[in-house]
Scaffold this active site. Structure first.
Site, mmCIF file in Angstrom:
data_model
loop_
_atom_site.group_PDB
_atom_site.id
_atom_site.type_symbol
_atom_site.label_atom_id
_atom_site.label_comp_id
_atom_site.label_asym_id
_atom_site.label_seq_id
_atom_site.Cartn_x
_atom_site.Cartn_y
_atom_site.Cartn_z
ATOM 1 N N HIS A 56 -18.138 6.104 25.567
ATOM 2 C CA HIS A 56 -17.059 5.397 24.878
ATOM 3 C C HIS A 56 -15.774 6.235 24.815
ATOM 4 C CE1 HIS A 56 -20.465 2.936 23.939
ATOM 5 N NE2 HIS A 56 -19.771 2.073 23.245
ATOM 6 N N GLU A 77 -23.164 14.712 13.794
ATOM 7 C CA GLU A 77 -22.769 15.260 15.093
ATOM 8 C C GLU A 77 -22.660 16.779 15.079
ATOM 9 O OE1 GLU A 77 -21.223 12.871 13.384
ATOM 10 O OE2 GLU A 77 -21.695 11.077 14.534
ATOM 11 N N ASP A 110 -13.375 -1.973 18.457
ATOM 12 C CA ASP A 110 -13.632 -1.069 17.327
ATOM 13 C C ASP A 110 -12.350 -0.409 16.826
ATOM 14 O OD1 ASP A 110 -16.276 -1.450 16.795
ATOM 15 O OD2 ASP A 110 -17.002 0.315 17.869
ATOM 16 N N PHE A 154 -16.569 11.466 18.451
ATOM 17 C CA PHE A 154 -17.364 12.284 17.541
ATOM 18 C C PHE A 154 -17.887 13.543 18.240
ATOM 19 C CE2 PHE A 154 -18.274 7.740 16.231
ATOM 20 C CZ PHE A 154 -17.229 7.701 15.330
HETATM 21 C C1 LIG Z 1 -18.961 9.978 12.497
HETATM 22 C C2 LIG Z 1 -19.561 8.736 13.034
HETATM 23 N N1 LIG Z 1 -20.644 8.812 13.826
HETATM 24 C C3 LIG Z 1 -21.178 7.696 14.337
HETATM 25 C C4 LIG Z 1 -20.636 6.474 14.073
HETATM 26 C C5 LIG Z 1 -21.207 5.225 14.705
HETATM 27 N N2 LIG Z 1 -21.885 4.416 13.669
HETATM 28 C C6 LIG Z 1 -21.309 3.329 13.150
HETATM 29 S S1 LIG Z 1 -22.254 2.595 11.978
HETATM 30 C C7 LIG Z 1 -23.490 3.728 12.204
HETATM 31 C C8 LIG Z 1 -24.754 3.634 11.411
HETATM 32 C C9 LIG Z 1 -24.477 3.654 9.974
HETATM 33 O O1 LIG Z 1 -25.604 3.332 9.243
HETATM 34 P P1 LIG Z 1 -25.447 3.027 7.709
HETATM 35 O O2 LIG Z 1 -24.576 4.058 7.102
HETATM 36 O O3 LIG Z 1 -26.806 2.901 7.130
HETATM 37 O O4 LIG Z 1 -24.643 1.675 7.686
HETATM 38 P P2 LIG Z 1 -25.132 0.201 7.291
HETATM 39 O O5 LIG Z 1 -26.607 0.141 7.413
HETATM 40 O O6 LIG Z 1 -24.703 0.009 5.893
HETATM 41 O O7 LIG Z 1 -24.431 -0.712 8.222
HETATM 42 C C10 LIG Z 1 -23.129 4.661 13.176
HETATM 43 C C11 LIG Z 1 -23.982 5.772 13.612
HETATM 44 C C12 LIG Z 1 -19.500 6.433 13.250
HETATM 45 N N3 LIG Z 1 -18.879 5.291 12.960
HETATM 46 N N4 LIG Z 1 -18.992 7.569 12.731
#
Ligand SMILES: Cc1ncc(C[n+]2csc(CCOP(=O)(O)OP(=O)(O)O)c2C)c(N)n1
Ligand SMILES: [Mg+2]
Lengths: 329, 342
Positions: free
Chosen positions: A114, A63, A122, A88
Site C-alpha cells: 500500500h 509495528e 482510506d 506504518f
Molecule cells: C498504526 C496502524 N497500524 C495498522 C493499521 C491498520 N488497521 C486499521 S484497523 C486495524 C485493526 C484494528 O482493530 P480494533 O482496534 O480492534 O478495531 P475495531 O475492531 O474496533 O474495528 C488495523 C490493524 C492502522 N490503521 N494503523
C-alpha cells in the site's frame, strides 16, 4: 518494445506476487520467517502464514515491536520478512528500523504494501508518500520499488540472496505488467525499457507504465524518448543516469511519491554532480494525499501520462535553449 | 440559561458538579431533537429514510428510549453511507454506535452551530477507521447536512476515509493511524486544565488498537498527570483485522492492565445504553485519575449478518446486505437510494 504492449498487457497487484513468491521461497529456505502487524490479508503474508504457521508471527497492531523483533530474529541467523502498510513500516517504526536493523546491518527484509496514493479511499493517513525519502536517508538501507508483478517476483527472490536490510515497496492496486516474463532483477541496476535520444524518463513503480505511455504519445510528435525503470532507488545506478544525461540531454523523473527526497532527488543529485542537464520531477508536489479512487488521485496529483508528456516537452525546450545559448557563446 | 447541579458521594467525600447551559442564541450546549420513527424522521422540514435538511434543535430528550432510537438511526446512516462509498469499515463503526450516541446525544457539551466553542467537551476517535459512526453523529447533531454522508471517501469530500480536523466540522484531531489518539486526548486534557476550562475529553480506542505501544505510554502519562478530565473507552469487540484479538495478540487481562497503570476502570456492556450513561456520569465524579470504560461489544452490532464477523472489518454492505439490514432494523426501503441522494 515493452512500451507498445502496455494497453494489452494484464494487470497484476505487486502485493499479490509478493505473497505468492514469499510462500514459495519458504519451501526452499527454512531460515525465512515472516512477521506482520495485523494486516496479513492485505500485505498477502497470509499465504505464507497458512503454509508455514510455525514460521509466521503476527505481532498485532504494533509495528515498532515488529521491527525490533525482526532484528532479533536476524541476529540469530533467520531471514525475517516484516510486512505492513508502507506508511506504518517506514513511518511508525522508522527509528526502530534505523537503530535496530540498519545500523547493525541486520538481514531484515521490510516489504511494505500500500505504497503511494493509489491506496485510494482510506485517505492521507494511509498513503505513504514519503517512505522512499525516509528509508533512503538511512545508511546501509537498500530501497527497491518494483514496477510490476514480473519484477516483484524477481526482486523478492534476489533480496533473499543479499545479506543486509532492504526496504521494498509494493502496491495495493493492480498495475500493468510491462516487463517480459523472463526479466531478471539486478540490485542496483536500472533498466532501459524503451530507447530514445531526445530525452530520458526515469521512473519507478506504476509510473514506469505511465512513462511508457507518455513516450508512445510523444513518438507521434516525432520525439524519441528513452524510458528507464529505476527500481533500485538506493544504491542508485549512477552510471546509467550519467549516460542518459550525456546522450539525451534532458531528464524527467516520475514517482508516486513526494518530489522531496524520493527518486527525483536521488537522480537530481547524480545529475547535478556528474553531468548537469535540464530536469523536471513529476511526483506529488509536497502535498498530503486524500480520499478518492486511485485513478482520480493519479489525475488530481498530476501523475498521468499526459503530465509526464508535458514535463518532457518542458525539459526538451530548456535543453534546446541551453544548446542555442552555448552555440552563441 | 439552564443550570445543572448534581451532588454525589464519592470515596473522597461529596462532590458537587455544577454545569451551566446557555441558550441557543448565546452559543448553547447541544440538545438533541425529537423524532418518532427510525428511518422516517418526523420534523418540520424533511421526511424520508434520511432527513434531507438540517435536524431541528429542540430541548434535549435524553431518555434511554430516545438514545436507543438515535443509535439505531446512526447505524442505519453508517450502513447507507458505506454502501454508497463502496469501501470502509462496517464492523467497528457498528460496535461503537451506542457509545458514540451516548457521547454526542447525552453526555458531551458541544454546539454544532459553533464547533470551535472553547468550552466544549472534546471527543477523539482514536480508532479512526470507525469514522462513519462519528460522521453520522455529527450530521445528525447538525454539524453538516446528512446529505454529506453520501460523499464519504469521495474525492474532495469533507468526509475523508479517516477523521480529518481540517475537512470536517466537529472533528478535533486527525486520526486513522492507530495508537495515537490517546496521546492527543492527553494533550487536550492538559491544555484544558491549564486554561481552567470545564471541558472534559473523551477518547475511543479499539481492542486491537491497544496493542500499540504508544497507547501504554499515553496510559502512563494520563495517570501520572492525574487527568481526571479525561475519560476513555475501549471498544472491546474481540476482533481486529486478522482475526480474534486473543488469537492475533492477546491483550488480557485488560482491566487489570489499566488499573495497574493507575486508571479508574469501569466495565460495562457497551450496547446497554443505561450502563453507558451511568458509566459516563460516574467517570465525571472520579478525582485525580483518568477513567477507562471497558465496553464489551459485538463487532458489527445491530444487523445479524455483520455481528461477530471479523471479515466485515473493512468491507461495506452490498446492496443486498443493505436491503437485509433495512428489514432487520424495521425500516422501509422506500425512497432508497433515489430520494435520499437527490
Ligand atoms: C498504526 C496502524 N497500524 C495498522 C493499521 C491498520 N488497521 C486499521 S484497523 C486495524 C485493526 C484494528 O482493530 P480494533 O482496534 O480492534 O478495531 P475495531 O475492531 O474496533 O474495528 C488495523 C490493524 C492502522 N490503521 N494503523
Ligand atoms: Mg476490535
Amino acid at each position: 518494445m515493452a512500451g507498445e504492449s502496455v494497453t494489452m498487457t494484464k494487470l497484476i497487484a505487486t502485493r499479490d506476487v509478493y505473497g505468492e513468491t514469499l510462500a514459495r521461497l519458504g519451501e526452499s529456505s527454512q531460515e525465512i520467517v515472516v512477521l506482520d502487524a495485523d494486516l496479513s490479508g492485505s500485505t498477502k503474508t497470509n499465504i505464507f502464514a497458512k503454509k508455514f504457521p510455525e514460521r509466521f508471527f503476527n505481532m498485532g497492531v504494533s509495528e515498532a515491536d515488529m521491527m525490533g523483533t525482526a532484528a532479533g530474529l536476524a541476529a540469530v541467523g533467520k531471514i525475517p520478512f516484516a510486512s505492513t502498510f508502507a506508511i506504518f513500516a517506514s513511518g511508525r517504526a522508522w527509528e526502530q528500523v534505523r537503530q535496530s536493523i540498519a545500523y547493525p546491518k541486520l538481514n531484515v527484509k521490510i516489504v511494505a504494501s500500500h505504497g503511494g496514493i493509489t491506496v485510494g479511499e482510506d485517505g492521507a493517513s494511509h498513503q505513504a508518500i514519503e517512505d522512499i525519502a525516509i528509508m533512503r536517508a538511512i545508511p546501509n538501507m537498500t530501497v527497491i520499488v518494483p514496477c510490476d508483478g514480473v519484477e516483484t517476483r524477481s526482486v523478492i527472490q534476489e533480496i533473499v540472496k543479499y545479506n543486509g536490510p532492504v526496504y521494498v515497496r509494493v502496491a495495493r492496486g493492480k498495475f500493468p505488467v510491462v516487463l517480459p516474463e523472463d526479466y531478471k532483477f539486478t540490485m542496483g541496476k536500472g533498466m532501459v525499457v524503451r530507447d530514445g535520444k531526445d530525452a530520458t524518463i526515469i521512473a519507478m513503480g506504476l509510473m514506469v507504465s505511465h512513462a511508457l505511455e507518455a513516450a508512445a504519445m510523444l513518438e507521434k510528435e516525432g520525439l524519441q524518448i528513452q524510458v528507464i525503470n529505476m527500481s533500485t532507488i538506493k544504491p542508485i545506478d549512477r552510471e546509467l543516469i550519467v549516460k542518459a544525461a550525456k546522450e539525451t540531454g534532458a531528464i524527467v523523473t516520475c514517482e508516486e511519491h513526494s518530489i522531496i527526497g524520493g527518486l527525483g532527488e536521488a537522480v537530481a543529485s547524480v545529475v547535478a554532480e556528474e553531468c548537469p542537464v535540464p530536469m523536471k520531477r513529476v511526483g506529488i508536489q509536497d502535498k498530503f494525499g486524500q480520499s478518492g479512487l486511485a485513478e482520480e488521485l493519479l489525475v488530481h496529483y498530476g501523475l498521468m501520462p499526459k503530465d509526464i508528456e508535458k514535463a518532457v516537452k518542458n525539459v526538451i525546450e530548456k535543453s534546446q535553449s541551453i544548446r542555442v545559448k552555448t552555440l552563441l557563446l | 440559561m439552564r443550570f445543572f447541579a448534581s451532588l454525589r458521594m464519592t470515596s473522597e467525600g461529596f462532590r458537587v458538579t455544577l454545569r451551566v447551559r446557555f441558550l441557543a442564541s448565546l452559543g448553547m450546549t447541544f440538545s438533541c431533537n425529537c423524532f418518532s420513527k427510525i428511518g422516517v424522521i418526523n420534523h418540520k422540514k424533511g421526511v424520508g429514510i434520511l432527513a434531507k435538511s438540517d435536524v431541528e434543535l429542540k430541548p434535549s430528550n435524553t431518555s434511554i428510549d430516545n438514545l436507543k432510537k438515535w443509535a439505531k438511526q446512526l447505524r442505519l446512516d453508517v450502513l447507507m453511507m458505506l454502501n454508497k462509498a463502496k469501501s470502509g469499515h462496517t464492523g467497528g463503526s457498528l460496535s461503537a454506535a451506542d457509545i458514540v450516541t451516548a457521547l454526542y446525544f447525552y453526555k458531551m457539551r458541544h454546539n454544532p452551530k459553533d464547533p470551535k466553542w472553547a468550552d466544549r467537551d472534546r471527543f477523539v476517535l482514536s480508532k479512526g477507521h470507525a469514522a462513519p459512526i462519528q460522521y453520522a453523529a455529527l450530521a445528525r447533531c447538525g454539524y453538516f447536512s446528512p446529505k454529506e454522508l453520501f460523499t464519504l471517501r469521495k474525492l474532495g469530500s469533507i468526509l475523508q476515509g479517516h477523521p480529518d480536523m481540517k475537512c470536517t466540522p466537529g472533528i478535533e484531531v486527525c486520526t486513522g493511524s492507530l495508537g495515537q489518539g490517546l496521546s492527543m486526548a492527553n494533550g487536550m486534557a492538559l491544555a484544558l486544565r491549564l486554561d481552567k476550562r470545564p471541558s472534559r475529553v473523551y477518547a475511543l480506542l479499539g481492542d486491537g488498537e491497544v496493542e500499540e505501544g504508544q497507547v501504554w505510554e499515553a496510559a502512563m502519562s494520563a495517570a501520572h498527570y492525574k487527568l481526571d478530565n479525561l475519560c476513555a473507552f475501549v471498544d472491546f469487540n474481540g476482533f481486529q483485522i486478522d482475526g480474534a484479538v486473543t488469537d492475533v495478540m492477546n491483550i488480557e487481562p485488560l482491566s487489570e492492565k489499566w488499573k495497574a497503570f493507575g486508571w479508574h476502570v469501569i466495565m460495562i456492556d457497551g450496547h446497554n445504553m443505561g450502563q453507558i450513561i451511568r458509566a459516563l456520569d460516574d467517570a465525571e465524579t472520579i478525582k485525580s485519575q483518568p477513567t477507562m470504560i471497558i465496553a464489551r461489544t459485538v463487532k458489527g452490532k445491530g444487523v445479524s449478518i455483520f455481528e461477530g464477523k471479523y471479515q466485515y472489518h473493512g468491507v461495506p454492505p452490498s446492496d443486498e446486505e443493505l436491503k437485509k439490514s433495512f428489514d432487520e432494523l424495521g425500516v422501509s426501503a422506500d425512497g432508497w437510494p433515489e430520494k435520499v441522494l437527490q
